[in-house]
Motif scaffolding. Structure first.
Motif, PDB file in Angstrom:
ATOM      1  N   GLY A 151      35.642 -60.480  29.564  1.00  0.00           N
ATOM      2  CA  GLY A 151      36.223 -59.123  29.566  1.00  0.00           C
ATOM      3  C   GLY A 151      35.330 -58.320  28.463  1.00  0.00           C
TER       4      GLY A 151
ATOM      5  N   GLN B  64      34.668 -51.970  21.666  1.00  0.00           N
ATOM      6  CA  GLN B  64      33.545 -53.060  21.554  1.00  0.00           C
ATOM      7  C   GLN B  64      32.265 -52.306  21.665  1.00  0.00           C
TER       8      GLN B  64
ATOM      9  N   CYS C 112      35.040 -64.137  20.936  1.00  0.00           N
ATOM     10  CA  CYS C 112      34.970 -62.406  21.191  1.00  0.00           C
ATOM     11  C   CYS C 112      33.531 -62.206  21.023  1.00  0.00           C
ATOM     12  N   LEU C 113      33.069 -61.235  21.742  1.00  0.00           N
ATOM     13  CA  LEU C 113      31.762 -60.740  21.824  1.00  0.00           C
ATOM     14  C   LEU C 113      31.391 -59.931  20.542  1.00  0.00           C
TER      15      LEU C 113
ATOM     16  N   GLU D 173      42.221 -58.047  25.752  1.00  0.00           N
ATOM     17  CA  GLU D 173      41.403 -56.800  25.722  1.00  0.00           C
ATOM     18  C   GLU D 173      42.344 -55.696  25.336  1.00  0.00           C
TER      19      GLU D 173
ATOM     20  N   HIS E  32      42.262 -55.418  21.748  1.00  0.00           N
ATOM     21  CA  HIS E  32      41.403 -54.561  21.168  1.00  0.00           C
ATOM     22  C   HIS E  32      41.532 -52.987  21.260  1.00  0.00           C
TER      23      HIS E  32
HETATM   24  O1  LIG Z   1      37.084 -58.428  24.443  1.00  0.00           O
HETATM   25  C1  LIG Z   1      36.361 -59.314  25.239  1.00  0.00           C
HETATM   26  N1  LIG Z   1      35.691 -60.306  24.677  1.00  0.00           N
HETATM   27  O2  LIG Z   1      35.329 -60.250  23.280  1.00  0.00           O
HETATM   28  C2  LIG Z   1      34.940 -61.334  25.392  1.00  0.00           C
HETATM   29  C3  LIG Z   1      35.562 -62.429  25.320  1.00  0.00           C
HETATM   30  C4  LIG Z   1      37.107 -62.549  26.036  1.00  0.00           C
HETATM   31  C5  LIG Z   1      38.069 -63.754  25.952  1.00  0.00           C
HETATM   32  C6  LIG Z   1      37.565 -64.956  25.496  1.00  0.00           C
HETATM   33  C7  LIG Z   1      38.695 -65.994  25.306  1.00  0.00           C
HETATM   34  C8  LIG Z   1      40.002 -65.742  25.697  1.00  0.00           C
HETATM   35  C9  LIG Z   1      40.223 -64.500  26.271  1.00  0.00           C
HETATM   36  C10 LIG Z   1      39.377 -63.413  26.267  1.00  0.00           C
END
Ligand SMILES: OCN(O)CCCc1ccccc1
Ligand code: NI
Length: 183
Positions: A60, A65, A110-111, A154, A157
């Motif tokens: 996601g 971001q 998280c990215l 998401e 965020h």
């Molecule tokens: O916001 C998106 N992101 O940072 C990427 C990872 C998203 C995510 C990872 C683990 C559990 C739920 C959501």
């Protein structure tokens, strides 16, 4: 196309600012941004493209971001039955949720966070979300399992909340009341 260079990292003010509602019908610019966000998430899950462009796999992405403080999210994830949930949404809103909670036993990432932060992230087990899709249609989604977890990550965020805010500071792996670990 979006790359990791477009993703702001923890400490950037955009990640802690509540994002603004998108004025509908969405402008061509906002539609373009949202489409690029979904394209990024899909690309990040393609081994060739991820390797070629140095993309960290993600399921996601939220507009803050990429330093866009607007209520826009993209999700591209399969549930445990292999159903694909692929959405590019404006103004997503959780309108109801279960009492029961759920969490990923492996924690979350998280990215926008380059280091691992271990611990259970308690989420609602089931949520109902309303939103407007990139084509301007109003949708209502009833979600459970991993899709429900991702949507909550998401939408957090958009409210300036990071996944690790939910982790028990005293004991990151403390048992969570009324919760079941997602397999
Ligand atoms: O916001 C998106 N992101 O940072 C990427 C990872 C998203 C995510 C990872 C683990 C559990 C739920 C959501
Ligand atoms: Ni994230």
């Amino acid at each position: 196309m979006l790359t990791m260079d477009d993703i702001v990292r923890d400490g950037h003010p955009s990640l802690r600012k509540p994002a603004d509602e998108v004025i509908l019908p969405a402008s061509d610019e906002d539609k373009e941004i949202l489409n690029k966000m979904l394209e990024f998430v899909k690309n990040s899950q393609n081994p060739e493209l991820a390797e070629k462009f140095g993309l960290r796999p993600g399921i996601g992405l939220a507009a803050p971001q990429i330093n866009v403080s607007k209520r826009m999210i993209a999700v591209h994830v399969h549930d445990d039955k292999g159903n694909l949930y692929s959405y590019a949404l404006f103004n997503p809103k959780i309108i109801s949720h279960s009492i029961e909670r759920a969490y990923l036993p492996g924690g979350e990432g998280c990215l926008s966070v380059d280091e691992q932060i271990p611990g259970y992230v308690p989420r609602y087990a089931r949520i109902t979300v309303t939103a407007t899709n990139v084509d301007g249609e109003k949708i209502k989604l009833r979600l459970k399992g991993l899709p429900a977890i991702v949507f909550q990550h998401e939408i957090d965020h958009l409210n300036g909340v990071m996944f690790y805010d939910h982790i028990n500071k005293e004991d990151p792996f403390a048992e969570i009341q009324d919760a079941n670990p997602l397999s």
